[in-house]
Enzyme design. Sequence first.
Site, PDB file in Angstrom:
ATOM      1  CD  GLU A  31      -2.418   1.885   0.381  1.00 55.99           C
ATOM      2  OE1 GLU A  31      -2.417   3.131   0.241  1.00 55.99           O
ATOM      3  OE2 GLU A  31      -3.047   1.107  -0.374  1.00 55.99           O
ATOM      4  NE  ARG A 105     -14.146   4.816  -1.295  1.00 58.76           N
ATOM      5  CZ  ARG A 105     -14.375   4.222  -2.468  1.00 58.76           C
ATOM      6  NH1 ARG A 105     -15.438   4.546  -3.182  1.00 58.76           N
ATOM      7  NH2 ARG A 105     -13.554   3.299  -2.920  1.00 58.76           N
ATOM      8  CE1 TYR A 214     -24.832   6.770  -0.056  1.00 58.73           C
ATOM      9  CE2 TYR A 214     -25.717   7.465  -2.172  1.00 58.73           C
ATOM     10  CZ  TYR A 214     -24.659   6.995  -1.407  1.00 58.73           C
ATOM     11  OH  TYR A 214     -23.437   6.760  -1.993  1.00 58.73           O
ATOM     12  CG  ASP A 291     -12.007   1.776  -9.638  1.00 56.45           C
ATOM     13  OD1 ASP A 291     -13.016   1.223 -10.130  1.00 56.45           O
ATOM     14  OD2 ASP A 291     -12.071   2.668  -8.767  1.00 56.45           O
TER      15      ASP A 291
END
Length: 394
Positions: A31, A105, A214, A291
């Site tokens: 990462e 998220r 939302y 992605d």
Amino acid sequence: MIHALVAGGGIGGLATALALATAGHRVTVLERQDAFTEIGAGIQIAPNGFHALDRLGVGHAVRERAVLVDELRLMDAVTGERLTAVPVTARYRRRFGNPYAVVHRSDLHTPLLDACRTDDRIRLLPGAGLVHHTQDPAHVTATTADGRTHTGDLLIGADGIRSTVRARLLDDGPPHPTGHTIYRTLVPIADVPRHLRSNAVTLWAGPGCHVIHYTVAAGTRLNLAAVLDDGATEAVSGQPAPRATVLARFPDLAPTPRALLELGRTWRRWVLCDRDPADTWTRGRVTLLGDAAHPMLQYAAQGACQALEDAVTLGALLTHAAPDDIPARLTRYDTTRRDRTARIQLFSRRMGTDLFHPAGPHARARNNRLRPLTEDALHHRLAWLHTPQPPPHP
């Protein structure tokens, strides 16, 4: 046992690590950030996403953090008219086997991260962004920004829309700005008047624009986004945007969506980007996921769900795999997933044009098509998208 290198510690990368560890393999997650965190705002999770999360063992933890919505509501942003709504309660859940939900998220990323941290087969390396990789017939070697090298039996690029792995693997240039600018904010629910609250994903569709909202974070925040088809050509990601600028860019909204926009105090701006479907994601022992493989506009609300589907498919295909099996198994993963994700990429683009942003006679034609649709007809139209995908046999 094989050793997999995963570039990227976001939702797709952590899901992949869990899937491969569950398949009996050792995983190192590289990462680039100094900590495993997930920025951004709301995510919608359809039943196919929950099906994948259940296979990864984190479905219950995500449901505990999620807001299960009652309907997906489409409104006219100019007239305020209700155009249609898709109920996603009992009949929908029986048909698709899972709920439709919304989360922040972090409420999806954190359960995946917690599960990875408790699995001895997964090694998490922050501050180790991949900058280069090479492969030979037997191994892949990844070089990270801190100068270290890591060698494994395969490499999965789950490093996002601007993937370093993809750049070396496919050399197909940067993603393409779509000419759509999105402004995002989160509003404390205590600041939202009661008449503006609902247990729904509500989209206000207007000529060349839309507003969607939302609740997330267990109902404590309103996730609010406004999109403008403004022809933007320069990629922007998370740039602060003055409140006055946001309000000025959406002058013709009906009273309700206008009142919602006025609730936002701190806004950020992105220019949406995507790519055309690729002919392949795989070369030898290296493949792409999420992605990095198939970036898609958010209009079908399937980006996270498709990354989760990728992960469980890859895990299933690598079950009982030996190092020599990897190139063939990755090729099968590629061919298993590519048609479905390409269809969703192109469908997401069409939704922006045909459903969210039409004007004049095109908007009236949309309204006339939607009004007669029954609950069953609406569910039928979503079936190809929301139906859980069975994992393939290795």
